[in-house]
Scaffold this motif. Structure first.
Motif, PDB file in Angstrom:
ATOM      1  N   PRO A 152      -4.447  43.244  15.231  1.00  0.00           N
ATOM      2  CA  PRO A 152      -3.393  44.258  15.040  1.00  0.00           C
ATOM      3  C   PRO A 152      -2.074  43.691  15.547  1.00  0.00           C
ATOM      4  O   PRO A 152      -1.974  43.276  16.674  1.00  0.00           O
ATOM      5  N   SER A 153      -1.100  43.595  14.684  1.00  0.00           N
ATOM      6  CA  SER A 153       0.148  42.928  15.085  1.00  0.00           C
ATOM      7  C   SER A 153       1.198  43.992  15.360  1.00  0.00           C
ATOM      8  O   SER A 153       1.598  44.708  14.448  1.00  0.00           O
ATOM      9  N   ALA A 154       1.645  44.016  16.598  1.00  0.00           N
ATOM     10  CA  ALA A 154       2.576  45.071  17.040  1.00  0.00           C
ATOM     11  C   ALA A 154       3.866  45.050  16.218  1.00  0.00           C
ATOM     12  O   ALA A 154       4.445  46.074  15.913  1.00  0.00           O
ATOM     13  N   TRP A 155       4.311  43.807  15.821  1.00  0.00           N
ATOM     14  CA  TRP A 155       5.624  43.730  15.160  1.00  0.00           C
ATOM     15  C   TRP A 155       5.556  44.219  13.702  1.00  0.00           C
ATOM     16  O   TRP A 155       6.564  44.506  13.096  1.00  0.00           O
ATOM     17  N   LEU A 156       4.350  44.274  13.136  1.00  0.00           N
ATOM     18  CA  LEU A 156       4.245  44.483  11.685  1.00  0.00           C
ATOM     19  C   LEU A 156       4.963  45.751  11.195  1.00  0.00           C
ATOM     20  O   LEU A 156       5.758  45.678  10.277  1.00  0.00           O
ATOM     21  N   PRO A 157       4.731  46.923  11.811  1.00  0.00           N
ATOM     22  CA  PRO A 157       5.352  48.145  11.264  1.00  0.00           C
ATOM     23  C   PRO A 157       6.829  48.300  11.640  1.00  0.00           C
ATOM     24  O   PRO A 157       7.447  49.309  11.320  1.00  0.00           O
ATOM     25  N   VAL A 158       7.378  47.266  12.310  1.00  0.00           N
ATOM     26  CA  VAL A 158       8.765  47.381  12.798  1.00  0.00           C
ATOM     27  C   VAL A 158       9.732  46.811  11.763  1.00  0.00           C
ATOM     28  O   VAL A 158       9.494  45.744  11.214  1.00  0.00           O
ATOM     29  N   LEU A 159      10.794  47.559  11.448  1.00  0.00           N
ATOM     30  CA  LEU A 159      11.828  47.080  10.522  1.00  0.00           C
ATOM     31  C   LEU A 159      13.077  46.725  11.312  1.00  0.00           C
ATOM     32  O   LEU A 159      13.531  47.521  12.140  1.00  0.00           O
ATOM     33  N   ALA A 160      13.603  45.505  11.042  1.00  0.00           N
ATOM     34  CA  ALA A 160      14.880  45.109  11.668  1.00  0.00           C
ATOM     35  C   ALA A 160      16.004  45.507  10.724  1.00  0.00           C
ATOM     36  O   ALA A 160      15.924  45.255   9.517  1.00  0.00           O
ATOM     37  N   ILE A 161      17.040  46.153  11.269  1.00  0.00           N
ATOM     38  CA  ILE A 161      18.141  46.615  10.418  1.00  0.00           C
ATOM     39  C   ILE A 161      19.179  45.498  10.291  1.00  0.00           C
ATOM     40  O   ILE A 161      19.717  45.046  11.317  1.00  0.00           O
ATOM     41  N   PRO A 162      19.471  45.015   9.078  1.00  0.00           N
ATOM     42  CA  PRO A 162      20.473  43.945   8.943  1.00  0.00           C
ATOM     43  C   PRO A 162      21.818  44.369   9.532  1.00  0.00           C
ATOM     44  O   PRO A 162      22.142  45.564   9.560  1.00  0.00           O
ATOM     45  N   PHE A 163      22.532  43.390  10.074  1.00  0.00           N
ATOM     46  CA  PHE A 163      23.866  43.567  10.665  1.00  0.00           C
ATOM     47  C   PHE A 163      23.840  44.256  12.027  1.00  0.00           C
ATOM     48  O   PHE A 163      24.766  44.123  12.803  1.00  0.00           O
ATOM     49  N   PHE A 164      22.766  44.980  12.357  1.00  0.00           N
ATOM     50  CA  PHE A 164      22.764  45.682  13.652  1.00  0.00           C
ATOM     51  C   PHE A 164      21.705  45.080  14.571  1.00  0.00           C
ATOM     52  O   PHE A 164      20.515  45.361  14.445  1.00  0.00           O
ATOM     53  N   LYS A 165      22.181  44.201  15.475  1.00  0.00           N
ATOM     54  CA  LYS A 165      21.262  43.518  16.385  1.00  0.00           C
ATOM     55  C   LYS A 165      20.484  44.533  17.228  1.00  0.00           C
ATOM     56  O   LYS A 165      21.065  45.487  17.739  1.00  0.00           O
ATOM     57  N   GLY A 166      19.171  44.361  17.298  1.00  0.00           N
ATOM     58  CA  GLY A 166      18.381  45.212  18.187  1.00  0.00           C
ATOM     59  C   GLY A 166      18.036  46.575  17.600  1.00  0.00           C
ATOM     60  O   GLY A 166      17.287  47.331  18.194  1.00  0.00           O
ATOM     61  N   TRP A 167      18.633  46.924  16.442  1.00  0.00           N
ATOM     62  CA  TRP A 167      18.278  48.204  15.825  1.00  0.00           C
ATOM     63  C   TRP A 167      16.938  48.021  15.121  1.00  0.00           C
ATOM     64  O   TRP A 167      16.846  47.301  14.125  1.00  0.00           O
ATOM     65  N   LEU A 168      15.900  48.652  15.654  1.00  0.00           N
ATOM     66  CA  LEU A 168      14.563  48.506  15.062  1.00  0.00           C
ATOM     67  C   LEU A 168      14.006  49.884  14.734  1.00  0.00           C
ATOM     68  O   LEU A 168      14.233  50.839  15.460  1.00  0.00           O
ATOM     69  N   ILE A 169      13.303  49.977  13.633  1.00  0.00           N
ATOM     70  CA  ILE A 169      12.625  51.235  13.273  1.00  0.00           C
ATOM     71  C   ILE A 169      11.134  50.929  13.203  1.00  0.00           C
ATOM     72  O   ILE A 169      10.721  50.013  12.493  1.00  0.00           O
ATOM     73  N   ASN A 170      10.330  51.673  13.978  1.00  0.00           N
ATOM     74  CA  ASN A 170       8.884  51.470  13.908  1.00  0.00           C
ATOM     75  C   ASN A 170       8.286  52.514  12.955  1.00  0.00           C
ATOM     76  O   ASN A 170       8.274  53.701  13.227  1.00  0.00           O
ATOM     77  N   LEU A 171       7.817  52.031  11.806  1.00  0.00           N
ATOM     78  CA  LEU A 171       7.316  52.948  10.772  1.00  0.00           C
ATOM     79  C   LEU A 171       5.886  53.398  11.052  1.00  0.00           C
ATOM     80  O   LEU A 171       5.365  54.296  10.401  1.00  0.00           O
ATOM     81  N   GLY A 172       5.226  52.710  11.985  1.00  0.00           N
ATOM     82  CA  GLY A 172       3.811  53.058  12.235  1.00  0.00           C
ATOM     83  C   GLY A 172       2.989  52.827  10.965  1.00  0.00           C
ATOM     84  O   GLY A 172       3.257  51.899  10.204  1.00  0.00           O
ATOM     85  N   TRP A 173       2.049  53.723  10.675  1.00  0.00           N
ATOM     86  CA  TRP A 173       1.178  53.502   9.491  1.00  0.00           C
ATOM     87  C   TRP A 173       1.968  53.653   8.184  1.00  0.00           C
ATOM     88  O   TRP A 173       1.548  53.193   7.129  1.00  0.00           O
ATOM     89  N   LEU A 174       3.168  54.290   8.283  1.00  0.00           N
ATOM     90  CA  LEU A 174       3.974  54.449   7.057  1.00  0.00           C
ATOM     91  C   LEU A 174       4.429  53.094   6.515  1.00  0.00           C
ATOM     92  O   LEU A 174       4.881  52.976   5.376  1.00  0.00           O
ATOM     93  N   TRP A 175       4.291  52.035   7.379  1.00  0.00           N
ATOM     94  CA  TRP A 175       4.698  50.700   6.924  1.00  0.00           C
ATOM     95  C   TRP A 175       3.845  50.260   5.736  1.00  0.00           C
ATOM     96  O   TRP A 175       4.306  49.550   4.852  1.00  0.00           O
ATOM     97  N   ILE A 176       2.579  50.723   5.684  1.00  0.00           N
ATOM     98  CA  ILE A 176       1.683  50.304   4.584  1.00  0.00           C
ATOM     99  C   ILE A 176       2.250  50.738   3.224  1.00  0.00           C
ATOM    100  O   ILE A 176       2.478  49.890   2.349  1.00  0.00           O
ATOM    101  N   PRO A 177       2.541  52.037   2.996  1.00  0.00           N
ATOM    102  CA  PRO A 177       3.115  52.413   1.695  1.00  0.00           C
ATOM    103  C   PRO A 177       4.491  51.783   1.456  1.00  0.00           C
ATOM    104  O   PRO A 177       4.844  51.446   0.332  1.00  0.00           O
ATOM    105  N   PHE A 178       5.232  51.560   2.557  1.00  0.00           N
ATOM    106  CA  PHE A 178       6.560  50.928   2.408  1.00  0.00           C
ATOM    107  C   PHE A 178       6.391  49.485   1.905  1.00  0.00           C
ATOM    108  O   PHE A 178       7.034  49.065   0.945  1.00  0.00           O
ATOM    109  N   ALA A 179       5.479  48.746   2.554  1.00  0.00           N
ATOM    110  CA  ALA A 179       5.248  47.342   2.158  1.00  0.00           C
ATOM    111  C   ALA A 179       4.675  47.276   0.741  1.00  0.00           C
ATOM    112  O   ALA A 179       5.014  46.379  -0.036  1.00  0.00           O
TER     113      ALA A 179
END
Ligand code: 57M
Length: 359
Positions: A152-179
């Protein structure tokens, strides 16, 4: 494969140490895939032409100037697939999970494309959209399980926002339908774009270069820390896959440039789009894909806008969608449309890379 057999020899002969370096293997992958595609292209195209008894038919409602393309063989994507897969197996570290996800995505989407192309050649209709999309969704969900569960990779459901350093969104399981949306969307967007000689394959070269740089930086702890991007251990090996992707795309462009000797077919367009979408997901650059694959996004959006406008108002926004047909019907020569679309694609890929620093 070479990595597995030659790196251990570095203990006795320092020269073999070079096979440890990502940059060396990525460059050699690019050269290898280019040579393979240039060598297998001519005999494969001759065989496709013979087998397809005069190649692809052209739909009645296609712009007039496409009439001359009747008889061009399709499914040239088999050249691209062969070059990418053989090269990656030769130069990549095959113990790397991400390499296998990229290989399986390219092969899986490519086989769906071969299935559709052969159905089209046999019945002129091809697979139904339901079957085509359904198989793409099932394939992508299977691939996402490989990266989601082991380990289980902790970083996987996390989205980095371009242009904004450190702005991260953790989608959790919603990352699967997003990906899923990213990968299947990319595959079909490249498919829509593949409507003029060289139009779809050119931006693949640029996307391969951009994702090769991103994979290298994302997989390198110091570089990721300096740039404040997500560090994905092991993602650097995807740089070798990107080298193969670029080499195979340049080699195919040799045969697909105007006037095209061969079309890539869904075997190529679905595979290349699936590969690009998978690279975006594995390197955590999902939100950069609309820039790096900007041309594909614009082409797909032009279709959505055209269909929505026609359904809602009965009027078309463009002379014809996707966008490249609009310029065709506006009188632009085919090479002019293709090269100008490449220039836009290149500029967008560069802009995407600058976001890694401008944060
Ligand atoms: C993929 N395929 C090319 C070739 C290539 C919903 C609607 C937007 C769907 C879309 C469609 O059918 N898309 C299918 C585009 C086709 O290329 C073959 O398909 C493979 C890629 N999947 O490898 O085997 C034709 O494109 C030309 N071509 C080249 N050089 C190349 O290197 O010249 C392809 C590669 C080839 C060849 O002529 O036969 C295609 O265009 O079909 N439909 C369309 O794109 C159609 N647009 C349309 O209907 N627009 C409507 C609505 C639905 C938006 C509108 O504007 O009102 C156009 N395509 C065709 N006819 N064929 C226009 C009408």
């Amino acid at each position: 494969m070479l990595y597995y057999f030659l790196v251990p020899l570095a203990k006795d002969h320092i020269l073999f140490n070079v096979f440890r370096y990502l940059t060396f293997r990525s460059f050699m992958a690019l050269i290898t895939a280019l040579v393979i595609s240039l060598l297998i292209g001519p005999p494969l195209i001759r065989r496709l032409r013979r087998w397809q008894h005069g190649g692809e038919t052209v739909r009645e409602d296609t712009p007039e100037r496409h009439r001359g393309k009747r008889g061009t063989p399709t499914m040239g994507g088999v050249v691209i697939l062969t070059a990418i897969l053989a090269t990656t197996l030769l130069w990549a570290n095959l113990k790397n999970r991400y390499v296998w996800v990229a290989i399986l995505a390219t092969l899986g989407f490519g086989l769906i494309g071969v299935w559709d192309d052969t159905a089209k050649l046999r019945t002129r209709r091809g697979l139904s959209m339901r079957v085509k999309l359904g198989t793409q969704v099932l394939l992508t969900l299977a691939l996402l399980q490989i990266v989601w569960w082991q380990p289980p990779s902790a970083w996987l459901p996390v989205l980095a926002i371009p242009f904004f350093k450190g702005w991260l969104i953790n989608l959790g399981w919603l990352w699967i339908p997003f990906a899923l949306l990213v990968i299947v969307g990319a595959s079909n967007a490249v498919n829509l774009t593949d409507g003029l000689d060289g139009l779809a394959i050119g931006p693949v070269i640029m996307a391969g270069g951009a994702f090769g740089i991103i994979a290298y930086l994302t997989g390198n702890f110091k570089a990721a820390d300096y740039l404040k991007i997500l560090n994905v251990r092991g993602a650097g090996e995807l740089t070798v896959f990107c080298g193969a992707l670029i080499g195979a795309a340049i080699g195919f462009l040799w045969f697909n440039c105007h006037p095209a000797e061969v079309f890539m077919g869904d075997a190529g367009s679905l595979a290349l789009g699936g590969a690009i979408g998978t690279l975006a997901v594995l390197t955590k650059a999902e939100l950069l894909l609309p820039l790096i694959g900007g041309l594909y996004v614009v082409e797909a959006v032009s279709v959505i806008v055209q269909v929505a406008s026609f359904k809602l108002t009965g009027r078309r926004v463009f002379r014809m969608a996707p966008l490249h047909h609009h310029y065709e019907l506006s009188g632009w020569a085919e090479p002019k449309i293709v090269v100008r679309f490449w220039i836009v694609s290149f500029a967008l890929a560069l802009l995407a890379l600058t976001t890694l620093k401008l944060r």
